[in-house]
Design a protein around this motif. Structure first.
Motif, PDB file in Angstrom:
ATOM      1  N   GLY A 231       0.824  -1.204   0.000  1.00 15.62           N
ATOM      2  CA  GLY A 231       0.000   0.000   0.000  1.00 15.62           C
ATOM      3  C   GLY A 231       0.851   1.243   0.000  1.00 15.62           C
ATOM      4  O   GLY A 231       2.028   1.215   0.388  1.00 15.62           O
ATOM      5  N   SER A 235      -1.677   4.636   3.971  1.00 19.09           N
ATOM      6  CA  SER A 235      -2.814   3.735   3.743  1.00 19.09           C
ATOM      7  C   SER A 235      -3.192   2.936   4.984  1.00 19.09           C
ATOM      8  O   SER A 235      -4.192   2.223   4.976  1.00 19.09           O
ATOM      9  N   ARG A 343       5.873  -0.303   0.308  1.00 21.52           N
ATOM     10  CA  ARG A 343       5.305   0.496  -0.783  1.00 21.52           C
ATOM     11  C   ARG A 343       5.835   0.010  -2.121  1.00 21.52           C
ATOM     12  O   ARG A 343       5.359   0.439  -3.167  1.00 21.52           O
ATOM     13  N   GLU A 359      -6.079  -0.795   0.063  1.00 17.93           N
ATOM     14  CA  GLU A 359      -6.569   0.257  -0.813  1.00 17.93           C
ATOM     15  C   GLU A 359      -7.332   1.280   0.009  1.00 17.93           C
ATOM     16  O   GLU A 359      -8.108   0.929   0.895  1.00 17.93           O
ATOM     17  N   ILE A 360      -7.089   2.522  -0.291  1.00 20.28           N
ATOM     18  CA  ILE A 360      -7.765   3.618   0.428  1.00 20.28           C
ATOM     19  C   ILE A 360      -9.127   3.898  -0.223  1.00 20.28           C
ATOM     20  O   ILE A 360      -9.215   4.000  -1.429  1.00 20.28           O
TER      21      ILE A 360
END
Length: 360
Positions: A231, A235, A343, A359-360
């Motif tokens: 992420g 996140s 990341r 996922e945001i």
């Protein structure tokens, strides 16, 4: 398959329902000490409690229960509010009805509470004396048979048989009492459950994602598993894996949470040594390790290869960081688990792993 799409079916298949519970809350006391005051209360146990206190353990025993209150309810509350139970068996242990009743209540109660540990300590008695009620326990129980309710005596005997089979520490295996006490403190430290890492007042979205990651770890499968939590910055990767750590770390022999690994790169040319030292300190609870890069890598490889390990590596950014910790080359215990947050998916190179995307 995305772990998030099959979390409920995974829990049914793998018996993970216990991890749906709220995160583990540490009890009020670290250690409850069960012992016979008559022969070792003012000597050995006094020194033992002093040593535990100097190591910042919170301690409870029968002398600390509130006077004037119902003794059985106060004792049960103290047992419930304790994390580790030290059972100090001695020559006069079986002669003390108070001691035996307290012991039986511990043995009956501790399985009901989450993450409680029992550590038998044999002071001038043998495990077989406890298990079979022989030696100094024999005469005491012959006396109890004539004075105490037979059902209660049978309950004591059964509890002693169970405790006698448990792994413990025996004074005869150490040069002197001081050394023995140091070893007891060390074993208490190893048995202590990890500090809670995730302090979120309103954990919306955290618990379900933490459960998804636990499912992805396949805890009931007899094979090493690594999960990469992917992420972007912000996140919530770190917060979520802290919640995972709080729930399951205590079920492993060795566990550690290494935060912000990528920051080590900016410490200078010796960043690998700094990282290795911190990992070794975390896994061994010993901050005195000082060595070269090669020594650190070899030490870590040995540590993570021979024990049931749970390791969280937070914010990994390059494969070199994993190499510094011997992750690619180690032979892991079959029940070990690793989580890496990152990341940069390329940091995992060709390491076999399961990905979980935030996922945001």
């Amino acid at each position: 398959m995305d772990p998030s799409s099959s979390s409920s079916s995974n829990k049914r298949k793998r018996g993970l329902d216990c991890y749906d519970e709220p995160r583990y809350k540490r009890p009020k006391y670290d250690v409850f000490v069960n012992y016979a005051s008559e022969d070792i209360g003012k000597r050995f146990v006094s020194h033992l409690k002093g040593a535990l206190g100097r190591e910042a353990f919170t301690i409870c025993d029968h002398t600390m229960l509130t006077l004037g209150q119902d003794e059985s309810s106060e004792l049960l509350k103290a047992i419930k509010d304790s994390e580790i139970y030290l059972l100090v068996f001695s020559n006069e242990y079986a002669s003390s009805v108070r001691c035996l009743e307290e012991f039986a209540l511990i043995m009956e109660s501790y399985p009901k509470y989450k993450h409680r540990k029992v550590l038998p300590v044999f002071f001038n008695v043998e495990p077989t004396d406890v298990k079979n009620q022989q030696g100094p326990f024999l005469d005491a129980f012959e006396d109890h048979e004539t004075k105490v309710d037979p059902n209660k005596v049978q309950n004591w005997r059964q509890a002693l048989r169970e405790a006698g089979h448990m792994s413990g520490l025996n004074l005869k295996d150490w040069p002197d009492e001081e050394w023995f006490i140091q070893e007891i403190v060390k074993h208490v430290r190893k048995r202590q459950n990890p500090q809670q890492l995730c302090y979120v007042e309103h954990p919306v979205g955290i618990d379900s994602r933490a459960q998804d990651i636990i499912s992805a770890l396949r805890l009931s499968d007899p094979a090493f598993t690594m999960v990469a939590v992917l992420g972007i910055s912000g996140s919530g990767k770190t917060t979520i894996v802290k919640a995972v750590y709080d729930r399951i770390a205590a079920d492993f022999d060795v566990h550690g949470f290494i935060q912000d690994i990528n920051s080590y790169v900016y410490r200078g040319p010796n960043w690998k040594v700094d990282l290795q030292r911190d990992v070794i300190s975390c896994l061994t609870r010993n901050d005195k390790f000082v060595a070269s890069h090669n020594d650190g890598a070899a030490k870590i490889k040995k540590l993570i290869s021979c024990q049931k390990l749970f390791l969280v590596l937070d914010d990994v950014y390059t494969f070199e960081q994993l190499q510094a910790l011997s992750i690619p080359s180690a032979s892991f215990h079959c029940e070990s688990r690793i989580i890496a947050t990152t990341r940069n998916k390329q940091s995992l190179s060709n390491l076999q792993h399961t990905s979980y995307n935030i996922e945001i």
